[in-house]
Design a protein around this motif. Structure first.
Motif, short mmCIF file in Angstrom:
data_model
loop_
_atom_site.label_atom_id
_atom_site.label_comp_id
_atom_site.label_asym_id
_atom_site.label_seq_id
_atom_site.Cartn_x
_atom_site.Cartn_y
_atom_site.Cartn_z
N MET A 178 0.09 4.25 0.74
CA MET A 178 -0.37 5.26 1.68
C MET A 178 -0.13 4.82 3.13
O MET A 178 -0.03 3.62 3.43
CB MET A 178 -1.87 5.52 1.48
CG MET A 178 -2.26 5.86 0.05
SD MET A 178 -1.50 7.37 -0.56
CE MET A 178 -2.39 8.58 0.45
N LYS A 179 -0.04 5.80 4.01
CA LYS A 179 0.04 5.54 5.44
C LYS A 179 -0.65 6.68 6.16
O LYS A 179 -0.97 7.72 5.58
CB LYS A 179 1.49 5.44 5.89
CG LYS A 179 2.24 6.76 5.81
CD LYS A 179 3.63 6.66 6.42
CE LYS A 179 4.33 8.01 6.41
NZ LYS A 179 5.65 7.97 7.05
N LEU A 180 -0.89 6.48 7.44
CA LEU A 180 -1.50 7.52 8.26
C LEU A 180 -0.41 8.30 8.97
O LEU A 180 0.49 7.71 9.59
CB LEU A 180 -2.47 6.90 9.27
CG LEU A 180 -3.66 6.14 8.70
CD1 LEU A 180 -4.51 5.57 9.82
CD2 LEU A 180 -4.51 7.04 7.80
N ASP A 237 0.85 -1.19 0.00
CA ASP A 237 0.00 0.00 0.00
C ASP A 237 0.89 1.25 0.00
O ASP A 237 1.76 1.39 0.87
CB ASP A 237 -0.89 -0.02 1.25
CG ASP A 237 -1.96 1.07 1.23
OD1 ASP A 237 -1.81 2.05 0.48
OD2 ASP A 237 -2.94 0.93 1.99
N ASP A 286 -4.17 11.39 9.11
CA ASP A 286 -4.48 11.64 7.71
C ASP A 286 -3.67 10.72 6.81
O ASP A 286 -2.50 10.42 7.09
CB ASP A 286 -4.17 13.09 7.34
CG ASP A 286 -5.00 14.08 8.15
OD1 ASP A 286 -6.18 13.76 8.42
OD2 ASP A 286 -4.47 15.15 8.51
N ALA A 287 -4.28 10.28 5.71
CA ALA A 287 -3.59 9.43 4.75
C ALA A 287 -2.63 10.27 3.92
O ALA A 287 -3.01 11.27 3.31
CB ALA A 287 -4.59 8.73 3.85
#
Length: 644
Positions: A270-272, A268, A277-278
């Motif tokens: 994306m991360k937080l 993936d 928030d992404a």
């Protein structure tokens, strides 16, 4: 000779599964129980995309190499028996070189590297850099068991070779800490393309030996040479030093590949962040490799997200995009195994592909998730207990007398030894006619044959298994249990055989009893450390802490040799040592630590390995561990942590 169309592929093996070389970061991704399968599929998958072995026309051929550490040659297989990994690899068509670490601990100038390298990738990880040695190829590719060649890479190779000013081509992992930069990420050595050069190899290793590395919380300002290259798993191994060497020192020599095309791990993007928030994990691109069609992917990286195919890994919690591509990767790996078996097995029974766990993904090779659910190409049978060649033999002679006064002297020869790494013993021997009448025929029938261990275990021997001759009988390697590790060398095994002259059990006057005993070593270690000035008070408790499996494994197996100890006692004040030991394939020496002022502590050297035991309780002479630390540190500095 140099072959412009031949590409070298190099697999590096640094250790055996479960041995005592356990750095903090796993960079080998060893398939363990499925080593032969994984090595075969890796090679076949590469060859399948080249001129040699595929159903396509490729521009480049391949040669498979394996670089193996000396301590990774003989490993313990899933059946508990040692096997030769070099032999497995050569049988599969690999060219094997055996090499140790290219950098010694004493050559490293950075204190932080010396103190922390084994908390990270370990020095053996630098063996991957030996790939630069294969100068008979225009390009060499580092690979490991995660590597899955999905399609040919001819275009990528041609583009790389044509750019004569470029010497490496690779992608990186995602950054592993909050501030994403081009520095705080590791090079992916699961598919690292390079142009081999002995000078470059030595230059990289020299940079490793001489460059500072500062351990700090702010990786943007420190790391290798204060460049910020660090802060990720493997930063003190090949992944870290290669990225520093090219990204920082020689950026004009590198080509960064598209991670979705080369080494797509289906992760993936994306991360937080700290606010929930992404955000993109990569500061330069936010491309989602999970959306790539498998036909557009050249090389996949298994394990990281999709898991090991040889463990039938499948996560029911994967999202839709992850599931789709992971299933494709697994299906590709298993289809290569199918084609390998169909093209390479000759006059052998076909593999039973009837596994019911996700058969559309694992193609019938899995009965369940996990290592035990995977059906290997060749299933090993569990090895039988093997008897220790270092045995003890005793004899006992007794006379059998018939009712009419006939006599015969009979001898029992009893041979015992412990089985390898188990609390059992093996027993063999014979009963024969003794003395000058040795050519006489043996007389009498066996009434009972009992083996007794420590007086509380009895095993009635099945007499139908005896090997009879005219002069007596012999018995083979019988396995009995009951050894007590607490008893050390005082374990006693007794064989008692009752022989009746005429076979009539209602009369007992014509019976002869043969009995012989041996003292054998308990399988586990017993270290009993005592001091006269403390009136026999035990200063160090048993090191074995029996029966913890991990401790048992640690004490029994160190490197490539097995060992067992009887009882160790010492008089600290007089520095006198009593060591009763049996050690196969190693030399044993023992030394006190700083004499009586150190408290209780000693170093036990076995071959090139040293086991250091110290007391950690306060006493008359202070804390033993505290007093021993300077000695321990000097030893570690001199010989390296991997040998201690």
């Amino acid at each position: 000779p140099y072959t412009p169309s031949s590409i070298g592929y190099v697999l590096t093996l640094m250790s055996c599964p479960g041995d005592d070389y356990e750095p903090g970061v796993d960079t080998q991704f060893d398939p363990g129980h499925a080593f032969s399968d994984a090595a075969a599929v890796l090679k076949y998958g590469i060859c399948h995309q080249t001129i040699e072995g595929g159903d396509i026309t490729a521009e480049y051929n391949s040669t498979m190499y394996a670089i193996v550490h000396p301590q990774a040659v003989h490993c313990e297989g899933p059946n508990g028996e040692s096997y030769d990994r070099v032999r497995v690899l050569t049988d599969l068509g690999y060219h094997v070189l055996i090499h140790g670490e290219p950098v010694a601990m004493g050559q490293i100038q950075s204190t932080d590297v010396r103190n922390n390298v084994y908390n990270d990738a370990g020095l053996r990880d630098l063996m991957k850099i030996y790939a630069y040695k294969f100068v008979n190829h225009p390009v060499v590719v580092m690979v490991d068991s995660r590597t899955l060649l999905v399609h040919d890479i001819d275009w990528n190779l041609g583009d790389f070779i044509s750019q004569t000013d470029k010497t490496v081509m690779y992608t990186t992992h995602y950054p592993t800490n909050e501030t994403a930069t081009g520095r705080n990420r590791a090079a992916k050595t699961s598919f690292f393309m390079l142009k081999p050069s002995l000078n470059t190899m030595e230059d990289i290793l020299n940079v490793y030996r001489t460059t500072s590395f500062d351990i700090d919380a702010h990786w943007n300002s420190v790391g290798w040479g204060s460049s910020g290259v660090g802060g990720f798993p493997g930063h003190l191994g090949a992944d870290g030093i290669l990225h520093y060497y090219y990204h920082t020192l020689n950026p004009d020599k590198m080509i960064k590949t598209d991670r979705c095309v080369i080494c797509n791990d289906n992760d993936d993007p994306m991360k937080l962040d700290a606010n929930g928030d992404a955000v993109c994990r990569d500061p330069y691109t936010c491309q989602d490799c999970r959306t790539y069609p498998v036909d557009d992917i050249r090389v996949a990286e298994m394990v990281t997200v999709c898991g090991e195919p040889w463990k039938c890994y499948y996560d029911e919690n994967w999202d839709t995009m992850t599931t789709t591509l992971c299933e494709e990767f697994h299906r590709k790996w298993f289809s290569l195994r199918v084609r390998y078996e169909e093209s390479h097995w000759h006059a052998a029974p076909p593999t039973d592909r009837t596994g019911t766990y996700k058969p559309d993904v694992f193609l019938g090779y899995c009965d369940d998730s996990g290592a035990t659910g995977y059906n290997r190409m060749i299933e090993d049978k569990f090895a039988p207990d093997s008897c220790d060649p270092n045995t003890i033999s005793t004899e006992a002679v007794s006379t059998v007398t018939s009712s009419s006064g006939e006599t015969q002297d009979q001898k029992l020869i009893l041979t015992t030894g412990e089985t390898t790494a188990t609390p059992t013993a093996c027993v063999s021997g014979q009963v024969i006619v003794d003395g000058s009448g040795g050519n006489q025929a043996f007389i009498g029938n066996i009434v009972s044959f009992v083996i007794d261990v420590n007086g509380d275990y009895q095993n009635e021997v099945d007499t139908s298994s005896l090997d009879w001759t005219s002069s007596g009988f012999s018995f083979g390697e019988l396995i009995v249990s009951g050894l007590n590790p607490e008893k050390g060398s005082t374990n006693t095994l007794t064989a008692t055989i009752v022989i009746d002259y005429d076979g009539d059990e209602t009369t007992t006057t014509d019976r002869n009893t043969l009995s012989s005993s041996n003292n054998i070593v308990g399988s586990l270690v017993e270290l009993d450390f005592r001091s006269n000035q403390s009136h026999g008070r035990r200063l160090c408790q048993r090191a074995g802490d029996y029966p913890r499996p991990k401790t048992q494994e640690f004490l029994h197996k160190r490197g490539s040799f097995w060992f067992s100890f009887l009882v160790l006692r010492t008089n600290v004040e007089e520095r006198s040592w009593l060591l009763l030991t049996k050690c196969k394939k190693c030399k044993v020496s023992i030394r006190p630590i700083n004499g009586r002022d150190s408290g209780c502590g000693f170093g036990l050297t076995m071959g090139q390995k040293t086991l250091i035991l110290v007391e950690n309780s306060p006493g008359e002479h202070g804390n033993g561990l505290q007093a021993a630390l300077p000695w321990v540190q000097r030893y570690v500095n001199q010989y390296g942590r991997q040998n201690t």
